[in-house]
Design a protein around this motif. Structure first.
Motif, PDB file in Angstrom:
ATOM      1  N   ALA A   9     -34.003   6.801 -22.139  1.00  0.00           N
ATOM      2  CA  ALA A   9     -33.523   5.987 -21.016  1.00  0.00           C
ATOM      3  C   ALA A   9     -32.003   5.796 -21.072  1.00  0.00           C
ATOM      4  N   ILE A  10     -31.465   5.565 -22.254  1.00  0.00           N
ATOM      5  CA  ILE A  10     -30.013   5.387 -22.400  1.00  0.00           C
ATOM      6  C   ILE A  10     -29.291   6.692 -22.058  1.00  0.00           C
ATOM      7  N   LEU A  11     -29.788   7.806 -22.572  1.00  0.00           N
ATOM      8  CA  LEU A  11     -29.173   9.097 -22.262  1.00  0.00           C
ATOM      9  C   LEU A  11     -29.222   9.379 -20.762  1.00  0.00           C
ATOM     10  N   PHE A  12     -30.357   9.111 -20.151  1.00  0.00           N
ATOM     11  CA  PHE A  12     -30.510   9.295 -18.705  1.00  0.00           C
ATOM     12  C   PHE A  12     -29.502   8.425 -17.944  1.00  0.00           C
ATOM     13  N   ALA A  13     -29.363   7.168 -18.350  1.00  0.00           N
ATOM     14  CA  ALA A  13     -28.430   6.249 -17.687  1.00  0.00           C
ATOM     15  C   ALA A  13     -26.983   6.731 -17.820  1.00  0.00           C
ATOM     16  N   VAL A  14     -26.600   7.177 -19.008  1.00  0.00           N
ATOM     17  CA  VAL A  14     -25.242   7.700 -19.214  1.00  0.00           C
ATOM     18  C   VAL A  14     -25.004   8.882 -18.278  1.00  0.00           C
ATOM     19  N   ASP A  15     -25.971   9.779 -18.203  1.00  0.00           N
ATOM     20  CA  ASP A  15     -25.876  10.941 -17.319  1.00  0.00           C
ATOM     21  C   ASP A  15     -25.658  10.501 -15.867  1.00  0.00           C
ATOM     22  N   GLN A  16     -26.465   9.569 -15.394  1.00  0.00           N
ATOM     23  CA  GLN A  16     -26.364   9.139 -14.000  1.00  0.00           C
ATOM     24  C   GLN A  16     -25.051   8.397 -13.712  1.00  0.00           C
ATOM     25  N   ILE A  17     -24.604   7.591 -14.655  1.00  0.00           N
ATOM     26  CA  ILE A  17     -23.332   6.876 -14.483  1.00  0.00           C
ATOM     27  C   ILE A  17     -22.179   7.874 -14.371  1.00  0.00           C
ATOM     28  N   LEU A  18     -22.177   8.891 -15.236  1.00  0.00           N
ATOM     29  CA  LEU A  18     -21.123   9.904 -15.175  1.00  0.00           C
ATOM     30  C   LEU A  18     -21.171  10.678 -13.860  1.00  0.00           C
ATOM     31  N   LYS A  19     -22.354  11.013 -13.401  1.00  0.00           N
ATOM     32  CA  LYS A  19     -22.486  11.744 -12.139  1.00  0.00           C
ATOM     33  C   LYS A  19     -22.002  10.900 -10.960  1.00  0.00           C
ATOM     34  N   ALA A  87     -34.635  15.797 -30.759  1.00  0.00           N
ATOM     35  CA  ALA A  87     -34.349  17.011 -29.985  1.00  0.00           C
ATOM     36  C   ALA A  87     -35.055  17.005 -28.635  1.00  0.00           C
ATOM     37  N   LEU A  88     -36.344  16.698 -28.646  1.00  0.00           N
ATOM     38  CA  LEU A  88     -37.081  16.679 -27.381  1.00  0.00           C
ATOM     39  C   LEU A  88     -36.657  15.505 -26.503  1.00  0.00           C
ATOM     40  N   GLY A  89     -36.226  14.406 -27.113  1.00  0.00           N
ATOM     41  CA  GLY A  89     -35.667  13.295 -26.345  1.00  0.00           C
ATOM     42  C   GLY A  89     -34.420  13.726 -25.593  1.00  0.00           C
ATOM     43  N   LEU A  90     -33.564  14.496 -26.255  1.00  0.00           N
ATOM     44  CA  LEU A  90     -32.366  15.039 -25.602  1.00  0.00           C
ATOM     45  C   LEU A  90     -32.745  15.973 -24.452  1.00  0.00           C
ATOM     46  N   VAL A  91     -33.677  16.887 -24.724  1.00  0.00           N
ATOM     47  CA  VAL A  91     -34.101  17.846 -23.693  1.00  0.00           C
ATOM     48  C   VAL A  91     -34.737  17.113 -22.513  1.00  0.00           C
ATOM     49  N   LEU A  92     -35.585  16.135 -22.799  1.00  0.00           N
ATOM     50  CA  LEU A  92     -36.241  15.382 -21.733  1.00  0.00           C
ATOM     51  C   LEU A  92     -35.232  14.587 -20.899  1.00  0.00           C
ATOM     52  N   ALA A  93     -34.283  13.945 -21.557  1.00  0.00           N
ATOM     53  CA  ALA A  93     -33.258  13.193 -20.816  1.00  0.00           C
ATOM     54  C   ALA A  93     -32.447  14.128 -19.930  1.00  0.00           C
ATOM     55  N   GLY A  94     -32.093  15.295 -20.447  1.00  0.00           N
ATOM     56  CA  GLY A  94     -31.336  16.256 -19.649  1.00  0.00           C
ATOM     57  C   GLY A  94     -32.135  16.795 -18.482  1.00  0.00           C
ATOM     58  N   ALA A  95     -33.377  17.154 -18.747  1.00  0.00           N
ATOM     59  CA  ALA A  95     -34.235  17.699 -17.684  1.00  0.00           C
ATOM     60  C   ALA A  95     -34.485  16.673 -16.596  1.00  0.00           C
ATOM     61  N   THR A  96     -34.779  15.441 -16.980  1.00  0.00           N
ATOM     62  CA  THR A  96     -35.056  14.415 -15.970  1.00  0.00           C
ATOM     63  C   THR A  96     -33.783  14.001 -15.223  1.00  0.00           C
ATOM     64  N   GLY A  97     -32.637  14.054 -15.906  1.00  0.00           N
ATOM     65  CA  GLY A  97     -31.375  13.752 -15.218  1.00  0.00           C
ATOM     66  C   GLY A  97     -31.104  14.739 -14.103  1.00  0.00           C
ATOM     67  N   ASN A  98     -31.255  16.025 -14.396  1.00  0.00           N
ATOM     68  CA  ASN A  98     -31.034  17.042 -13.368  1.00  0.00           C
ATOM     69  C   ASN A  98     -32.148  17.047 -12.324  1.00  0.00           C
TER      70      ASN A  98
END
Length: 158
Positions: A9-19, A87-98
């Motif tokens: 969730a934190i990784l996803f939020a960082v991604d969305q804030i940057l976008k 690792a899968l947390g990173l991949v999942l955050a990236g995939a769901t962000g996009n």
């Protein structure tokens, strides 16, 4: 498991804030040099996947993204190994962000460019892409490191 959910969730939020930051503070296709020859930032719309491939196939990409996110989530929940969860947390955050971008605005918001990188130096990407690459690299590193050597069945040592 709760820690993994918070991590994603934190990784996803960082991604969305940057976008949001780049799409509101830069004009479309505008880029700016941060470190000459090393890092540029800006804002582009990517209607495809890596390198803009498969542009115009939004719903196919969304379907594949949904299936992959479900499969990754399933493995993530069942895994007991910390490196797999990270690792899968990173991949999942990236995939769901996009995936979220594709569903909410119809394209992926990209904003980073590293001209120093061979082959992909002209490609603009985002932090979700970085999450996916780093997550895959972690899995690859540990799997290669832990794979028995065919000559003597001993793990490869680094």
């Amino acid at each position: 498991m709760f820690a993994t959910i918070v991590f994603v969730a934190i990784l996803f939020a960082v991604d969305q804030i940057l976008k949001i930051y780049f799409s509101t503070n830069y004009g479309l296709n505008e880029t700016e040099t941060v470190f000459a020859g090393f890092l540029n930032i800006g804002y582009i719309r990517n209607y495809g996947v890596a390198f803009g491939m498969f542009s115009g196939m939004k719903w196919t990409i969304v379907l594949i993204g949904l299936v992959m996110s479900i499969l990754i989530s399933t493995v993530l929940v069942k895994s007991k190994q910390v490196y797999i969860r990270v690792a899968l947390g990173l991949v999942l955050a990236g995939a769901t962000g996009n995936l979220f971008d594709r569903l909410s605005v119809g394209y992926v918001i990209d904003y980073l460019q590293m001209p120093i990188l061979p082959v992909v130096g002209s490609t603009i990407f985002n932090i979700s892409d970085v999450y996916i690459i780093v997550g895959c690299a972690i899995i690859l590193f540990f799997e290669v490191r832990n794979k028995p050597n065919s000559k003597n069945d001993m793990p490869v040592q680094f």
